[in-house]
Motif scaffolding. Sequence first.
Motif, PDB file in Angstrom:
ATOM      1  N   ARG A   1      14.660 -84.794  11.684  1.00 22.49           N
ATOM      2  CA  ARG A   1      15.294 -86.108  11.598  1.00 22.49           C
ATOM      3  C   ARG A   1      16.771 -85.950  11.230  1.00 22.49           C
ATOM      4  N   THR A   2      17.034 -85.137  10.189  1.00 21.46           N
ATOM      5  CA  THR A   2      18.413 -84.912   9.736  1.00 21.46           C
ATOM      6  C   THR A   2      19.248 -84.282  10.836  1.00 21.46           C
ATOM      7  N   PHE A   3      18.634 -83.290  11.521  1.00 21.64           N
ATOM      8  CA  PHE A   3      19.328 -82.601  12.604  1.00 21.64           C
ATOM      9  C   PHE A   3      19.710 -83.594  13.703  1.00 21.64           C
ATOM     10  N   PHE A   4      18.765 -84.444  14.074  1.00 15.32           N
ATOM     11  CA  PHE A   4      19.024 -85.404  15.147  1.00 15.32           C
ATOM     12  C   PHE A   4      20.043 -86.455  14.726  1.00 15.32           C
ATOM     13  N   GLN A   5      19.948 -86.872  13.455  1.00 16.20           N
ATOM     14  CA  GLN A   5      20.905 -87.863  12.958  1.00 16.20           C
ATOM     15  C   GLN A   5      22.318 -87.286  12.984  1.00 16.20           C
ATOM     16  N   ALA A   6      22.435 -86.021  12.552  1.00 15.59           N
ATOM     17  CA  ALA A   6      23.741 -85.352  12.568  1.00 15.59           C
ATOM     18  C   ALA A   6      24.251 -85.229  13.996  1.00 15.59           C
ATOM     19  N   SER A   7      23.344 -84.817  14.904  1.00 17.81           N
ATOM     20  CA  SER A   7      23.713 -84.676  16.314  1.00 17.81           C
ATOM     21  C   SER A   7      24.162 -86.019  16.889  1.00 17.81           C
ATOM     22  N   TYR A   8      23.458 -87.077  16.491  1.00 18.48           N
ATOM     23  CA  TYR A   8      23.784 -88.409  16.985  1.00 18.48           C
ATOM     24  C   TYR A   8      25.197 -88.809  16.548  1.00 18.48           C
ATOM     25  N   TYR A   9      25.517 -88.551  15.293  1.00 17.37           N
ATOM     26  CA  TYR A   9      26.852 -88.910  14.809  1.00 17.37           C
ATOM     27  C   TYR A   9      27.919 -88.054  15.479  1.00 17.37           C
ATOM     28  N   VAL A  10      27.615 -86.760  15.664  1.00 15.21           N
ATOM     29  CA  VAL A  10      28.556 -85.868  16.356  1.00 15.21           C
ATOM     30  C   VAL A  10      28.771 -86.377  17.780  1.00 15.21           C
ATOM     31  N   TRP A  11      27.637 -86.743  18.435  1.00 17.54           N
ATOM     32  CA  TRP A  11      27.718 -87.231  19.813  1.00 17.54           C
ATOM     33  C   TRP A  11      28.554 -88.516  19.883  1.00 17.54           C
ATOM     34  N   MET A  12      28.280 -89.441  18.968  1.00 18.10           N
ATOM     35  CA  MET A  12      29.017 -90.702  18.958  1.00 18.10           C
ATOM     36  C   MET A  12      30.514 -90.450  18.697  1.00 18.10           C
ATOM     37  N   PHE A  13      30.774 -89.515  17.778  1.00 16.52           N
ATOM     38  CA  PHE A  13      32.160 -89.183  17.453  1.00 16.52           C
ATOM     39  C   PHE A  13      32.854 -88.584  18.676  1.00 16.52           C
ATOM     40  N   LEU A  14      32.154 -87.647  19.360  1.00 16.52           N
ATOM     41  CA  LEU A  14      32.717 -87.002  20.545  1.00 16.52           C
ATOM     42  C   LEU A  14      32.985 -88.032  21.639  1.00 16.52           C
ATOM     43  N   ALA A  15      31.995 -88.916  21.873  1.00 20.46           N
ATOM     44  CA  ALA A  15      32.144 -89.947  22.899  1.00 20.46           C
ATOM     45  C   ALA A  15      33.350 -90.828  22.569  1.00 20.46           C
ATOM     46  N   PHE A  16      33.475 -91.157  21.276  1.00 23.29           N
ATOM     47  CA  PHE A  16      34.602 -91.986  20.824  1.00 23.29           C
ATOM     48  C   PHE A  16      35.917 -91.234  20.982  1.00 23.29           C
ATOM     49  N   ALA A  17      35.920 -89.961  20.564  1.00 23.31           N
ATOM     50  CA  ALA A  17      37.134 -89.145  20.630  1.00 23.31           C
ATOM     51  C   ALA A  17      37.574 -88.932  22.072  1.00 23.31           C
ATOM     52  N   VAL A  18      36.618 -88.610  22.945  1.00 28.75           N
ATOM     53  CA  VAL A  18      36.944 -88.380  24.356  1.00 28.75           C
ATOM     54  C   VAL A  18      37.450 -89.679  24.983  1.00 28.75           C
ATOM     55  N   GLY A  19      36.782 -90.781  24.657  1.00 28.28           N
ATOM     56  CA  GLY A  19      37.212 -92.083  25.182  1.00 28.28           C
ATOM     57  C   GLY A  19      38.622 -92.410  24.737  1.00 28.28           C
ATOM     58  N   GLY A  20      38.917 -92.150  23.443  1.00 26.26           N
ATOM     59  CA  GLY A  20      40.247 -92.409  22.905  1.00 26.26           C
ATOM     60  C   GLY A  20      41.285 -91.513  23.532  1.00 26.26           C
ATOM     61  N   LEU A  21      40.894 -90.245  23.749  1.00 23.68           N
ATOM     62  CA  LEU A  21      41.804 -89.266  24.352  1.00 23.68           C
ATOM     63  C   LEU A  21      42.167 -89.692  25.768  1.00 23.68           C
ATOM     64  N   ILE A  22      41.152 -90.116  26.531  1.00 25.21           N
ATOM     65  CA  ILE A  22      41.381 -90.518  27.923  1.00 25.21           C
ATOM     66  C   ILE A  22      42.313 -91.731  27.970  1.00 25.21           C
ATOM     67  N   SER A  23      42.046 -92.715  27.093  1.00 22.35           N
ATOM     68  CA  SER A  23      42.905 -93.908  27.106  1.00 22.35           C
ATOM     69  C   SER A  23      44.321 -93.567  26.645  1.00 22.35           C
ATOM     70  N   MET A  24      44.434 -92.548  25.744  1.00 18.45           N
ATOM     71  CA  MET A  24      45.760 -92.100  25.314  1.00 18.45           C
ATOM     72  C   MET A  24      46.526 -91.446  26.464  1.00 18.45           C
ATOM     73  N   ILE A  25      45.790 -90.612  27.223  1.00 24.80           N
ATOM     74  CA  ILE A  25      46.421 -89.937  28.376  1.00 24.80           C
ATOM     75  C   ILE A  25      46.839 -90.978  29.419  1.00 24.80           C
ATOM     76  N   ILE A  26      45.967 -91.958  29.675  1.00 23.95           N
ATOM     77  CA  ILE A  26      46.292 -92.993  30.648  1.00 23.95           C
ATOM     78  C   ILE A  26      47.522 -93.772  30.183  1.00 23.95           C
ATOM     79  N   ALA A  27      47.538 -94.100  28.885  1.00 19.99           N
ATOM     80  CA  ALA A  27      48.668 -94.843  28.325  1.00 19.99           C
ATOM     81  C   ALA A  27      49.958 -94.030  28.422  1.00 19.99           C
ATOM     82  N   ALA A  28      49.840 -92.711  28.162  1.00 19.04           N
ATOM     83  CA  ALA A  28      51.006 -91.837  28.226  1.00 19.04           C
ATOM     84  C   ALA A  28      51.500 -91.704  29.666  1.00 19.04           C
ATOM     85  N   ALA A  29      50.549 -91.644  30.590  1.00 16.09           N
ATOM     86  CA  ALA A  29      50.928 -91.498  32.006  1.00 16.09           C
ATOM     87  C   ALA A  29      51.537 -92.794  32.529  1.00 16.09           C
TER      88      ALA A  29
END
Length: 105
Positions: free
Chosen positions: A75-103
């Motif tokens: 349970r702990t492992f999956f919860q940690a993975s879930y937060y990592v996944w959500m963080f990554l999805a958020f970070a990648v999404g933010g990065l992409i919008s930053m690149i688009i904004a910069a371009a």
Amino acid sequence: MNDSYITCPECGTVNLNNTYCSNCNALLDVVMKRNLEREKKNQEKIKLEEASAKDPSKIEIFLKKGSEHRNVIIRTFFQASYYVWMFLAFAVGGLISMIIAAAAG
Ligand SMILES: [Zn+2]
């Protein structure tokens, strides 16, 4: 009215002003047939796009399910993975919008 005789490509029956063969129900209208095929291809394409778009949520569901496991360690492992996944999805999404904004700017 134009009478059009169409020979069925499937069974050879001659049909008068029929869209579908009177003998075997095959579609006789070539234009309509082409449109139908194109529509079918488009729908397949949309389905494929939907399937690939659904992939991240599948991972989310998988991780969420695991985070409700009765084994605490899993349970702990999956919860940690879930937060990592959500963080990554958020970070990648933010990065992409930053690149688009910069371009764009
Ligand atoms: Zn036919």
